[in-house]
Design a protein around this motif. Structure first.
Motif, PDB file in Angstrom:
ATOM      1  N   THR A  95     -14.723 -20.414   0.506  1.00 36.25           N
ATOM      2  CA  THR A  95     -14.457 -19.082   1.076  1.00 36.25           C
ATOM      3  C   THR A  95     -13.242 -18.430   0.413  1.00 36.25           C
ATOM      4  N   HIS A 128     -12.446  -8.766  10.860  1.00 34.52           N
ATOM      5  CA  HIS A 128     -11.877  -9.619   9.807  1.00 34.52           C
ATOM      6  C   HIS A 128     -13.005 -10.523   9.298  1.00 34.52           C
ATOM      7  N   ASP A 147     -28.520 -22.311  -0.492  1.00 42.24           N
ATOM      8  CA  ASP A 147     -28.708 -21.550   0.753  1.00 42.24           C
ATOM      9  C   ASP A 147     -27.567 -21.744   1.739  1.00 42.24           C
ATOM     10  N   LYS A 148     -26.807 -22.820   1.580  1.00 38.19           N
ATOM     11  CA  LYS A 148     -25.615 -22.957   2.436  1.00 38.19           C
ATOM     12  C   LYS A 148     -24.706 -21.746   2.224  1.00 38.19           C
ATOM     13  N   PHE A 187     -15.681 -14.813   5.880  1.00 38.20           N
ATOM     14  CA  PHE A 187     -17.000 -14.973   5.261  1.00 38.20           C
ATOM     15  C   PHE A 187     -17.992 -14.386   6.267  1.00 38.20           C
ATOM     16  N   VAL A 225      -6.218 -26.775   6.678  1.00 42.69           N
ATOM     17  CA  VAL A 225      -7.123 -26.093   7.609  1.00 42.69           C
ATOM     18  C   VAL A 225      -8.003 -27.065   8.361  1.00 42.69           C
ATOM     19  N   LYS A 274     -13.479 -25.954  11.435  1.00 42.16           N
ATOM     20  CA  LYS A 274     -14.304 -25.706  12.640  1.00 42.16           C
ATOM     21  C   LYS A 274     -13.439 -25.181  13.782  1.00 42.16           C
ATOM     22  N   ILE A 312     -22.954 -19.530   4.993  1.00 39.66           N
ATOM     23  CA  ILE A 312     -21.634 -18.890   4.879  1.00 39.66           C
ATOM     24  C   ILE A 312     -21.799 -17.401   4.605  1.00 39.66           C
ATOM     25  N   TYR A 351      -7.916 -10.065  12.691  1.00 37.53           N
ATOM     26  CA  TYR A 351      -7.579 -11.426  13.139  1.00 37.53           C
ATOM     27  C   TYR A 351      -6.707 -12.120  12.108  1.00 37.53           C
ATOM     28  N   PRO A 357     -12.858 -27.996   2.135  1.00 33.29           N
ATOM     29  CA  PRO A 357     -14.025 -27.197   2.536  1.00 33.29           C
ATOM     30  C   PRO A 357     -13.784 -25.690   2.415  1.00 33.29           C
TER      31      PRO A 357
HETATM   32  N1  CAA Z   1     -29.284 -23.284   4.605  1.00 30.79           N
HETATM   33  C1  CAA Z   1     -28.823 -22.406   5.531  1.00 30.79           C
HETATM   34  N2  CAA Z   1     -27.654 -22.565   6.196  1.00 30.79           N
HETATM   35  C2  CAA Z   1     -26.905 -23.659   5.903  1.00 30.79           C
HETATM   36  C3  CAA Z   1     -27.315 -24.614   4.970  1.00 30.79           C
HETATM   37  C4  CAA Z   1     -28.574 -24.402   4.295  1.00 30.79           C
HETATM   38  N3  CAA Z   1     -29.034 -25.256   3.391  1.00 30.79           N
HETATM   39  N4  CAA Z   1     -26.374 -25.579   4.907  1.00 30.79           N
HETATM   40  C5  CAA Z   1     -25.405 -25.250   5.783  1.00 30.79           C
HETATM   41  N5  CAA Z   1     -25.725 -24.086   6.389  1.00 30.79           N
HETATM   42  C6  CAA Z   1     -24.953 -23.346   7.382  1.00 30.79           C
HETATM   43  C7  CAA Z   1     -24.377 -24.244   8.470  1.00 30.79           C
HETATM   44  O1  CAA Z   1     -25.308 -24.469   9.499  1.00 30.79           O
HETATM   45  C8  CAA Z   1     -23.177 -23.417   8.905  1.00 30.79           C
HETATM   46  O2  CAA Z   1     -23.615 -22.364   9.743  1.00 30.79           O
HETATM   47  P1  CAA Z   1     -23.210 -22.356  11.301  1.00 30.79           P
HETATM   48  O3  CAA Z   1     -21.703 -22.342  11.363  1.00 30.79           O
HETATM   49  O4  CAA Z   1     -23.809 -21.094  11.814  1.00 30.79           O
HETATM   50  O5  CAA Z   1     -23.781 -23.598  11.880  1.00 30.79           O
HETATM   51  C9  CAA Z   1     -22.706 -22.765   7.605  1.00 30.79           C
HETATM   52  O6  CAA Z   1     -23.815 -22.818   6.713  1.00 30.79           O
HETATM   53  C10 CAA Z   1     -21.535 -23.488   6.946  1.00 30.79           C
HETATM   54  O7  CAA Z   1     -21.891 -24.835   6.768  1.00 30.79           O
HETATM   55  P2  CAA Z   1     -20.886 -26.001   7.133  1.00 30.79           P
HETATM   56  O8  CAA Z   1     -20.294 -25.761   8.495  1.00 30.79           O
HETATM   57  O9  CAA Z   1     -21.546 -27.284   6.884  1.00 30.79           O
HETATM   58  O10 CAA Z   1     -19.782 -25.712   6.017  1.00 30.79           O
HETATM   59  P3  CAA Z   1     -18.442 -26.475   5.718  1.00 30.79           P
HETATM   60  O11 CAA Z   1     -18.295 -27.735   6.500  1.00 30.79           O
HETATM   61  O12 CAA Z   1     -18.400 -26.601   4.248  1.00 30.79           O
HETATM   62  O13 CAA Z   1     -17.274 -25.501   6.249  1.00 30.79           O
HETATM   63  C11 CAA Z   1     -15.980 -23.595   6.772  1.00 30.79           C
HETATM   64  C12 CAA Z   1     -17.376 -24.118   6.409  1.00 30.79           C
HETATM   65  C13 CAA Z   1     -15.491 -24.291   8.035  1.00 30.79           C
HETATM   66  C14 CAA Z   1     -16.062 -22.116   7.001  1.00 30.79           C
HETATM   67  C15 CAA Z   1     -15.011 -23.912   5.583  1.00 30.79           C
HETATM   68  O14 CAA Z   1     -15.428 -23.219   4.446  1.00 30.79           O
HETATM   69  C16 CAA Z   1     -13.563 -23.572   5.864  1.00 30.79           C
HETATM   70  O15 CAA Z   1     -12.810 -24.396   6.358  1.00 30.79           O
HETATM   71  N6  CAA Z   1     -13.125 -22.327   5.489  1.00 30.79           N
HETATM   72  C17 CAA Z   1     -11.717 -21.923   5.641  1.00 30.79           C
HETATM   73  C18 CAA Z   1     -11.345 -21.607   7.076  1.00 30.79           C
HETATM   74  C19 CAA Z   1     -11.956 -20.327   7.571  1.00 30.79           C
HETATM   75  O16 CAA Z   1     -12.336 -19.434   6.824  1.00 30.79           O
HETATM   76  N7  CAA Z   1     -12.041 -20.202   8.897  1.00 30.79           N
HETATM   77  C20 CAA Z   1     -12.544 -18.969   9.509  1.00 30.79           C
HETATM   78  C21 CAA Z   1     -11.833 -18.665  10.802  1.00 30.79           C
HETATM   79  S1  CAA Z   1     -10.062 -18.564  10.509  1.00 30.79           S
HETATM   80  C22 CAA Z   1      -9.849 -17.031   9.763  1.00 30.79           C
HETATM   81  O17 CAA Z   1     -10.689 -16.187   9.813  1.00 30.79           O
HETATM   82  C23 CAA Z   1      -8.568 -16.754   9.043  1.00 30.79           C
HETATM   83  C24 CAA Z   1      -8.830 -16.850   7.577  1.00 30.79           C
HETATM   84  O18 CAA Z   1      -9.111 -15.837   6.944  1.00 30.79           O
HETATM   85  C25 CAA Z   1      -8.779 -18.148   6.926  1.00 30.79           C
END
Ligand code: CAA
Length: 440
Positions: free
Chosen positions: A163, A244, A33-34, A247, A206, A209, A39, A362, A159
């Motif tokens: 994505t 953009h 579900d994460k 995810f 990266v 957050k 995501i 973006y 992390p």
């Molecule tokens: N059920 C439901 N939801 C769950 C869950 C579960 N069991 N477990 C986790 N979640 C939710 C979390 O609450 C979180 O949601 P919120 O942000 O709304 O709180 C979401 O799932 C993701 O969980 P985490 O934050 O724990 O995930 P993570 O630490 O693994 O990191 C990420 C997620 C930061 C997006 C990471 O994948 C990442 O670094 N991605 C690359 C950077 C990126 O895409 N950034 C986006 C902005 S920059 C951009 O847009 C340019 C680009 O293209 C890169």
């Protein structure tokens, strides 16, 4: 003024898929579900070992040119947007032009070729460049081919691995477009940021957050800047708002911010005031932090209101239909979101002619751009010719072990694949190895 905009689009997805809830989550010992709910991704597209940004871009461009009955002499410009480029000198557009020249047995000698880089926003910047070239009257009756192509791979264990994605979007920018006319007004939010970078490295460093905060901050500034040159927007001004989409969970946050901003001082805020109170105004708070906390509380309640949910389901959710199954395509991602929304409308019998879209682009590093588009009356014929559903359905579903092998095959430091074994698809461009470019 003659309308200028996007006349046609084509998409090329990587041929492999990774199922995030069913394959990736168990391997990482995480809750499916994460991915499904948090995501918001079901699958990522992956490039097969014989695919790269050139083959995907060239295959999308070839489909587009064939469908529109074009030859190289009809194209005056080839712009490629990518943040996965592998050549620090020659632009990727020269490699793609080379593929197309072999196929057409006609050259692009006359065409201006370039490569745009500003992370994911470069796809929209390339469309802007093509638009400006045509508006300036320099196109001599020719159209521009804009190709956004990326393999969005992260180091294993990062992390960002959740994505990933790979694919290309080819767009024809021209006068009297069939799909959308692009507005002259643009809004920008741009600041030097270091949350996502690849200085001389293949995979990004990266701060995930922080990257999300920067996305929202720059997008808010771009919306305000757009309003200063266009009009004060209302949430119902637009049929769809493609953002953009690294995810879908990121877009959920951007959409809420946009709705709060656009509904301020409108009948929507008035209607919601009984339930939520009025939106906090900055001059009511002694510190910025206190104001931000109040806004956050307001938005927490706003997202659960019937008004917001109905607007989100109608205006935003349809933009995410493809992204959920392909992941992040970096420069192509916002253009995929536009296509997803228009395809949703076509599949559901909605006529979009003359309706407005608001495009929220973006790129990390960081810059957001907002512009509006008006849907043209031939849009439906264009969208109906896409075969994205078939491409998505035809992808090979990777096991986790296969995913690791394919990831290694695209890692410049690890790859030792015997390409002869794999480069057999007919009727498409394939990568046959360095130093054998001409055999593509
Ligand atoms: N059920 C439901 N939801 C769950 C869950 C579960 N069991 N477990 C986790 N979640 C939710 C979390 O609450 C979180 O949601 P919120 O942000 O709304 O709180 C979401 O799932 C993701 O969980 P985490 O934050 O724990 O995930 P993570 O630490 O693994 O990191 C990420 C997620 C930061 C997006 C990471 O994948 C990442 O670094 N991605 C690359 C950077 C990126 O895409 N950034 C986006 C902005 S920059 C951009 O847009 C340019 C680009 O293209 C890169």
């Amino acid at each position: 003024m003659t309308p200028v905009g996007i006349d046609a689009v084509e998409i090329w997805t990587g041929k492999l898929q990774l199922d995030l809830p069913e394959t990736f989550a168990p391997a990482k010992d995480e809750d499916p579900d994460k991915y499904r709910k948090g995501i918001g991704l079901e699958h990522s597209s992956f490039p097969d070992v014989y695919e790269d940004i050139v083959t995907m871009g060239a295959n999308a461009a070839k489909r587009l040119m064939e469908r529109k009955g074009l030859t190289p002499s009809d194209i005056g410009r080839i712009d490629v947007a990518t943040e996965s480029a592998f050549d620090n000198s020659k632009p990727v557009s020269t490699y793609i032009a080379g593929c197309l020249e072999q196929y057409y047995e006609e050259d692009f000698r006359h065409a201006n070729k370039g490569e745009r880089k500003f992370a994911c926003v470069a796809g929209t910047q390339s469309v802007d460049d093509a638009y400006n070239w045509i508006r300036a009257g320099r196109n001599r009756g020719r159209a521009a081919l804009v190709i956004a192509t990326d393999t969005a791979l992260y180091a294993r264990g990062d992390p960002g691995e959740a994505t990933q994605g790979a694919g290309a979007v080819a767009m024809l920018v021209d006068e009297e477009p069939d799909l959308v006319e692009i507005s002259t007004e643009q809004g920008y939010g741009s600041m030097d940021e270091t949350d996502f970078l690849k200085p001389n490295q293949q995979f990004p460093s990266v701060d995930g957050k922080r990257s999300m905060q920067v996305y929202l901050a720059r997008m808010r500034e771009a919306v305000q800047d757009f309003e200063s040159v266009a009009w004060d927007m209302h949430p119902d001004d637009f049929a769809y708002i493609p953002f953009h989409t690294p995810f879908p969970g990121m877009v959920r946050k951007a959409a809420l911010l946009g709705y709060r901003h656009m509904s301020r001082d409108t009948e929507i805020e008035e209607e919601l005031s009984g339930e939520l109170g009025y939106q906090p105004r900055q001059d009511e708070y002694t510190s910025w932090d206190a104001y931000e906390d109040a806004i956050r509380d307001y938005m927490d309640e706003l997202k659960d209101t019937d008004q917001y949910r109905a607007w989100y389901d109608k205006t935003i959710e349809p933009t995410l239909g493809i992204s959920r199954h392909v992941g992040n395509w970096y420069t192509g991602s916002v253009h995929l979101a536009r296509i997803a929304a228009m395809k949703y409308a076509a599949d559901n019998g909605r006529d979009l002619t003359d309706e407005k879209l608001l495009i929220g682009s973006y790129g990390s590093g960081a810059q957001a751009e907002i512009h509006a588009e008006t849907v043209q009356d031939e849009w439906r014929e264009e969208i109906d010719q896409l075969n994205i559903d078939a491409q998505i359905a035809a992808r090979y579903d990777l096991t986790y072990e296969e995913y690791e092998q394919v990831h290694d095959s695209h890692n410049y430091e690890k790859s030792n694949v015997d390409l002869e074994e794999f480069t057999n698809p007919s009727d498409e461009f394939v990568f046959t190895g360095w130093g054998r470019m001409n055999e593509r």
